[in-house]
Design a protein around this motif. Structure first.
Motif, short mmCIF file in Angstrom:
data_model
loop_
_atom_site.label_atom_id
_atom_site.label_comp_id
_atom_site.label_asym_id
_atom_site.label_seq_id
_atom_site.Cartn_x
_atom_site.Cartn_y
_atom_site.Cartn_z
N LEU A 43 0.82 -1.22 0.00
CA LEU A 43 0.00 0.00 0.00
C LEU A 43 0.85 1.27 0.00
O LEU A 43 0.34 2.36 0.27
N TRP A 44 2.14 1.14 -0.32
CA TRP A 44 3.02 2.30 -0.30
C TRP A 44 2.75 3.25 -1.46
O TRP A 44 3.07 4.42 -1.38
N HIS A 45 2.16 2.75 -2.56
CA HIS A 45 2.00 3.56 -3.77
C HIS A 45 0.61 4.18 -3.86
O HIS A 45 0.31 4.83 -4.85
N ALA A 169 12.32 -15.85 0.19
CA ALA A 169 11.64 -15.34 -1.01
C ALA A 169 12.54 -15.52 -2.21
O ALA A 169 13.76 -15.48 -2.11
N GLY A 170 11.90 -15.73 -3.37
CA GLY A 170 12.67 -15.80 -4.61
C GLY A 170 12.70 -17.19 -5.19
O GLY A 170 13.41 -18.07 -4.70
N GLY A 171 11.88 -17.41 -6.21
CA GLY A 171 11.90 -18.69 -6.90
C GLY A 171 11.08 -19.79 -6.25
O GLY A 171 11.09 -20.92 -6.71
N ILE A 172 10.37 -19.45 -5.18
CA ILE A 172 9.56 -20.49 -4.50
C ILE A 172 8.13 -20.41 -5.06
O ILE A 172 7.42 -19.44 -4.85
N GLY A 192 5.63 -14.80 -4.51
CA GLY A 192 5.09 -13.74 -5.35
C GLY A 192 4.52 -14.26 -6.66
O GLY A 192 3.31 -14.34 -6.86
N THR A 193 5.42 -14.66 -7.57
CA THR A 193 5.03 -14.99 -8.94
C THR A 193 3.88 -16.01 -9.00
O THR A 193 2.96 -15.86 -9.80
N ARG A 194 3.89 -17.03 -8.15
CA ARG A 194 2.80 -18.02 -8.20
C ARG A 194 1.44 -17.36 -7.94
O ARG A 194 0.44 -17.73 -8.55
C1 LIG Z 1 4.60 -7.95 -9.81
C2 LIG Z 1 5.52 -7.82 -8.62
C3 LIG Z 1 5.43 -6.66 -7.84
C4 LIG Z 1 6.22 -6.56 -6.67
N1 LIG Z 1 6.05 -5.45 -5.85
C5 LIG Z 1 6.64 -5.46 -4.63
C6 LIG Z 1 6.31 -4.47 -3.66
O1 LIG Z 1 5.49 -3.58 -3.90
N2 LIG Z 1 6.90 -4.54 -2.45
C7 LIG Z 1 7.82 -5.53 -2.13
O2 LIG Z 1 8.31 -5.55 -0.99
N3 LIG Z 1 8.16 -6.45 -3.02
C8 LIG Z 1 7.58 -6.46 -4.25
N4 LIG Z 1 7.86 -7.47 -5.13
C9 LIG Z 1 8.78 -8.56 -4.71
C10 LIG Z 1 7.98 -9.64 -3.97
O3 LIG Z 1 7.50 -9.15 -2.73
C11 LIG Z 1 8.82 -10.90 -3.70
O4 LIG Z 1 10.03 -10.59 -3.07
C12 LIG Z 1 9.09 -11.73 -4.95
O5 LIG Z 1 7.94 -11.79 -5.78
C13 LIG Z 1 9.49 -13.14 -4.53
O6 LIG Z 1 9.95 -13.88 -5.61
P1 LIG Z 1 9.02 -14.78 -6.57
O7 LIG Z 1 8.34 -13.82 -7.48
O8 LIG Z 1 10.03 -15.63 -7.27
O9 LIG Z 1 8.06 -15.55 -5.72
C14 LIG Z 1 7.13 -7.59 -6.32
C15 LIG Z 1 7.22 -8.73 -7.14
C16 LIG Z 1 6.42 -8.85 -8.27
C17 LIG Z 1 6.52 -10.12 -9.09
#
Ligand SMILES: Cc1cc2nc3c(=O)[nH]c(=O)nc-3n(C[C@H](O)[C@H](O)[C@H](O)COP(=O)(O)O)c2cc1C
Length: 331
Positions: A43-45, A169-172, A192-194
């Motif tokens: 909600l920062w934006h 986080a990252g790739g899970i 995230g991505t899933r």
């Molecule tokens: C579309 C998108 C928008 C993102 N926006 C933010 C955000 O607003 N704040 C934040 O802390 N991380 C943001 N991230 C990073 C995610 O919180 C998270 O670290 C990342 O998606 C994890 O990796 P994964 O996509 O491989 O699951 C964003 C990631 C994606 C894919």
């Protein structure tokens, strides 16, 4: 499944909906929390007024814990104060060191999760009192804080922060990834991505179809490409016509690139989306969505169908349990 992060943040399953600005609407946050995971609302934006509306709407949809994500690149104490006044109990801070925001959030009764890209960054936040660390590996989609892949980063951060719970986080993108993260010492996964393919996500259909078709080779890490509006913030996105045009022209900095100033899409509110702009392709866009920054992590190849957020949480948890069971043969 019970783990340290779950106990301290009072959730049932170690699955966290990663905050993803522009594509995570309130019902998605509530759905993940209602399924026993932890929804985090980016909600920062949005304006302070819209932040308050979102928090109240999530509170109406779930009585379970949820968090709000704030971006320290664009710090706003007004946003943090609004969260605390509305009773938000979990604050996630990312990108820059948390500074005074961390103690301020805690003095307002919230727990703080800080997203870190290396062990020194994580340790500094823990020294300031962070309640949990999100270790964000280089595979991650969106803005990527560090340069280290999850396999090496998670144990490095786990070792650096003592008893403080670490979230990976990252790739899970499935239960095998969650099980691996647990094996490396994390006690939950930040996904995230899933969740971009959750039925409740606010992603444009063109973005969704590229995600569902993408292989693990189809993303790239860019130091500065979709940097209009947020410079010097490395990120991972699907390769697209904009990245190809930029690469073919020699990877030039802003000010010298082909197609700069092109209006490639328009938001539902009528605002221009320019080529090279940092913008999540949400469902309200019209125009050439393929050319917009289609953020995605390397785990995108594991994202093959649209499911409800609750089903995604349950699938990840069940597959992690099955994976851990299968690993018993190595004992
Ligand atoms: C579309 C998108 C928008 C993102 N926006 C933010 C955000 O607003 N704040 C934040 O802390 N991380 C943001 N991230 C990073 C995610 O919180 C998270 O670290 C990342 O998606 C994890 O990796 P994964 O996509 O491989 O699951 C964003 C990631 C994606 C894919």
């Amino acid at each position: 499944m019970k783990a340290c992060f779950c106990k301290s943040f009072r959730i049932e399953h170690p699955v966290i909906l990663a905050p993803m600005a522009g594509v995570v609407p309130d019902p998605l946050v509530a759905a993940v929390s209602n399924a026993g995971g932890l929804g985090i609302a980016p909600l920062w934006h949005v304006s302070v007024c819209d932040l308050r509306k979102s928090v109240r709407s999530i509170q109406q949809m779930t009585g379970k814990p949820f968090g709000v994500n704030l971006n320290m690149e664009f710090p706003s104490m007004e946003h943090l104060d609004a969260c605390l006044e509305e009773g938000v109990e979990i604050i996630s801070l990312f990108w820059q060191p948390p500074g005074e925001f961390l103690a301020h959030a805690q003095s307002g009764g919230a727990k703080v999760i800080y997203s870190a890209g290396d062990a020194a960054d994580a340790k500094a936040a823990v020294d300031l009192g962070a309640d949990a660390i999100c270790a964000q590996g280089w595979e991650a989609g969106g803005h990527v804080r560090g340069n280290v892949g999850s396999m090496a980063l998670i144990p490095a951060i786990v070792d650096a922060v003592g008893d403080v719970p670490v979230v990976a986080a990252g790739g899970i993108a499935d239960g095998r990834g969650l099980a691996a993260a647990l094996a490396l010492g994390a006690s939950a996964a930040w996904v995230g991505t899933r969740f971009l393919a959750a039925a409740e996500a606010d992603v444009h259909p063109d973005y969704l179809s590229h995600l569902l078709a993408a292989s693990e080779n189809d993303t790239a890490h860019f130091d500065d490409l979709f940097d209009l509006g947020w410079p010097s913030a490395p990120h991972r996105a699907l390769k697209n016509s904009t990245s190809r045009m930029w690469e073919e022209a020699g990877g030039l900095p802003l000010g010298e690139r082909p197609g700069e100033g092109d209006v490639i899409a328009t938001t539902g509110a009528g605002a221009d989306v320019l080529r090279y702009q940092s913008k999540s392709p949400s469902s309200d866009l019209t125009g050439n969505v393929e050319a917009v920054s289609m953020w995605a992590g390397q785990g995108v190849s594991l994202v093959r169908e649209v499911q409800s957020a609750g089903d995604i949480v349950r699938d990840i948890v069940n597959e992690a349990k099955a994976t851990l069971e299968r690993l018993r043969e190595y004992q």
